[in-house]
Design an enzyme around this catalytic site. Structure first.
Site, PDB file in Angstrom:
ATOM      1  CG  HIS A  72      -5.547  -2.392   0.063  1.00 30.57           C
ATOM      2  ND1 HIS A  72      -4.564  -2.408  -0.902  1.00 30.57           N
ATOM      3  CD2 HIS A  72      -5.122  -1.542   1.031  1.00 30.57           C
ATOM      4  CE1 HIS A  72      -3.585  -1.584  -0.529  1.00 30.57           C
ATOM      5  NE2 HIS A  72      -3.899  -1.062   0.628  1.00 30.57           N
ATOM      6  CG  ASP A 104      -6.052  -3.979  -3.521  1.00 32.71           C
ATOM      7  OD1 ASP A 104      -6.871  -3.045  -3.350  1.00 32.71           O
ATOM      8  OD2 ASP A 104      -4.854  -3.888  -3.231  1.00 32.71           O
ATOM      9  CB  SER A 127      -0.934  -0.047   1.211  1.00 39.60           C
ATOM     10  OG  SER A 127      -1.988   0.851   1.055  1.00 39.60           O
TER      11      SER A 127
END
Lengths: 211, 400
Positions: B359, B326, B160
């Site tokens: 995610h 995601d 991320s």
């Protein structure tokens, strides 16, 4: 060099033989990376791979190979020209959406291309259509028409015709039987389009050829 | 864990980590033009730096993460966010690697951020803290490595926002990164992602206790605003399938609707819990600054509009990883990075892991993900001349 090529699947051995030591290789549809791993270990090849399945990529990367998840139709265009000495496409050309573009890209990216595919001109295939009137299902083409991933079949003669039209030089051609072993004598030469179950070709760009 | 401390550094040993002062003599020049320094950087290490200083792995944490990668969190007591990956014989093998993770600039877990006192005024920075970027975070990390005497990292890894830092490292300091693993990330924050961040920021700003960012001086804290920001953010970290599997339409401790606005549904209760626990460990202004840093991130724009320019001539070995469910950092974003790397003939691996966990999958137990991560690290270690873990035979070896 049969001994040096031991432990490699029989159809990959012939491909490995075509690759020069110390070269840069892109293997399109590399599976778990068996050929790349072998080339790295035995021929000091700097290898990269493209593979569609997560399991294949994951296995290859887990063995230290550089492989991306992708396919010949969508990913080749992003590679720069002349980045590799060899681009390999084994048993996959007939499953691509645009075989002509794929072949052109292979010889743009690489000085050489090594291509193998099932020969739709084989006598069993012809007899399936001629005598039974049905789409061929053979050992090398084991799918029914409604579920086959192979959407662009060609014969060896078709392929040679495409190469000519793209100004591609055929440096070597090998006719293979159903086991991937080389056909010798007349069956592997003049009558290859009738007796070879697979064709294997070493190609190069016209401007790169010695002649 | 044993740590080799470089001599001559003023290390303040925290029970669970270190902190170091940087930039007193030479402030850090930020992207916004301001200089900042001296600053404090909190970090944690695991394993031992080898004599050649060649086995260091920098772990970059995500938006609300911190440097407690494999330690209990000092506030919540929960295990570190990659606890299961770190340790002897594990993927991030502390017998072979020296792991470093530092709290990002602008954070609230020990590294200088808006919650800290501005030495020039004697008051908390608040909104007078300069707006920071991912590049600024990486610049501070590079200063930390300078102080630790590490010229080249064996690997930079992060998911991320940690993946953004990983990409920034490769673009800004290519010669200092032998291998890089950007996970569930993108080379730019999308309009949709900026939009979600703006919802979070507006929730904080709408809380009267935010006091225009001056809540610390006034003895208040925008609990409600920050909690709503967290709730909105948390939804983006999960997939629809994961939410449905976890909660469905199940009711929370009741058999019928309340015909009111209590948390009737389990998913509501879960989100409220996520919000209320988050405010205990995170600073509202830090949330504003760090989300802003992510919004500003666009590696292509920073390199003449072509992402490939960011990586031209890169010596780094890359392993890009995405997750199929995601939707915050979808696979298409990772593919764009891979295509840019291919365009400059970089050494890159890429895999999309099939997962329905959204995610957050990069923080969870995903065997294929871990197999890829460990395999890539091991292969890179061999190329770097570092010891390999004992592995199975390579493909092609002994196959019939």
């Amino acid at each position: 060099m049969p001994q040096a090529n031991g432990n490699l699947r029989v159809d990959l051995r012939l491909i490995a033989d075509m690759v020069a030591s110390g070269s840069r290789v892109l293997d399109v549809g590399c599976g778990d990376g068996a050929l790349l791993a072998w080339l790295g270990r035995h021929k000091n090849v700097d290898g990269r791979g493209i593979e569609l399945s997560m399991a294949g990529v994951s296995a290859a990367v887990a063995h230290g190979l550089s492989v991306i998840q992708g396919d010949a139709d969508t990913d080749l265009e992003h590679y720069p020209s002349g980045a590799f000495d060899y681009v390999i496409l084994s048993q996959t050309l007939q499953a691509t959406y645009e075989p002509k573009t794929v072949l052109s890209n292979m010889l743009r990216i690489g000085r050489h291309a090594i291509v193998s595919f099932p020969n739709f001109g084989h006598w069993k295939v012809r007899s399936h259509l001629l005598l039974r009137g049905r789409m061929p299902v053979t050992d090398t083409l084991a799918y029914a028409w409604y579920e086959t991933p192979n959407i662009h079949f060609c014969t060896i003669r078709d392929f040679l015709h495409l190469c000519r039209s793209l100004n591609i030089v055929v440096e070597r051609r090998i006719a293979l039987d159903r086991n991937g072993d080389m056909l010798r004598g007349w069956a592997g030469r003049a009558l290859a389009n009738l007796f070879a179950e697979q064709g294997l070709f070493l190609l190069s760009r016209k401007d790169e050829s010695a002649g | 864990m044993t740590v080799s401390e470089p001599p001559g550094l003023r290390h303040l040993r925290d029970p669970r980590g270190y902190s170091i002062e940087l930039g007193r003599d030479r402030p850090v020049r930020l992207d916004c033009g301001a200089d900042i320094g001296p600053i404090t950087v909190a970090y944690q290490t695991y394993g031992t730096l080898n004599a050649e200083r060649s086995n260091a792995i920098l772990i970059c944490h995500a938006l609300t993460g911190d440097h407690y990668v494999a330690d209990p969190h000092p506030i919540t007591g929960k295990p570190g966010w990659w606890n299961d990956l770190v340790g002897p014989g594990r993927l991030l093998d502390t017998d072979r690697y020296f792991l470093i993770c530092s709290n990002v600039l602008g954070g609230c877990m020990g590294t200088t951020g808006p919650r800290d006192v501005n030495p020039a005024t004697g008051k908390p920075w608040g909104l007078s803290f300069p707006v920071i970027t991912i590049g600024d975070m990486v610049r501070v990390q590079a200063r930390l490595l300078d102080a630790l005497g590490i010229d080249q990292l064996f690997c930079v890894v992060g998911g991320s926002m940690g993946g953004m830092q990983t990409l920034e490292w490769c673009a800004s300091f290519p010669e200092r990164v032998f291998a890089a693993i950007p996970i569930a990330t993108a080379a730019r924050h999308s309009a949709q992602n900026i939009a979600f961040h703006e919802v979070g920021r507006q929730a904080i700003a709408a809380d009267p206790d935010w006091c225009d960012g001056d809540y610390l001086s006034q003895g208040k804290f925008p609990n409600r605003g920050l909690a709503v920001a967290r709730m909105a953010g948390h939804i983006t970290y999960l997939s629809e399938a994961a939410l449905h599997r976890k909660f469905g339409r199940n009711l929370q401790e009741r058999d019928n609707f309340s015909y009111g606005f209590d948390a009737d549904f389990q998913v509501e209760s879960y989100l409220r819990h996520q919000g209320s626990t988050f405010v205990e460990r995170f600073d509202a202004n830090s949330y504003l600054y760090i989300t802003r840093a992510m919004d500003y991130f666009d590696l292509a724009a920073a390199n003449g509009g072509a992402l490939a320019n960011a990586f031209r001539g890169t010596p780094t070995r890359f392993c890009v990883i995405s997750f199929s469910s995601d939707w915050l950092f979808p696979t298409s974003e990772s593919r764009a990075v891979v295509q840019a790397l291919n365009a400059v003939a970089a050494n890159v691996s890429f895999v999309e892991i099939q997962s329905d966990k959204g995610h957050d999958a990069f923080l969870l137990d995903e065997p294929e993900f871990h197999a890829t991560l460990g395999g890539f690290l091991d292969g890179a270690a061999e190329h770097r001349g570092l010891p390999r873990a004992v592995k199975d035979r390579a493909p092609g070896d002994g196959a019939p």
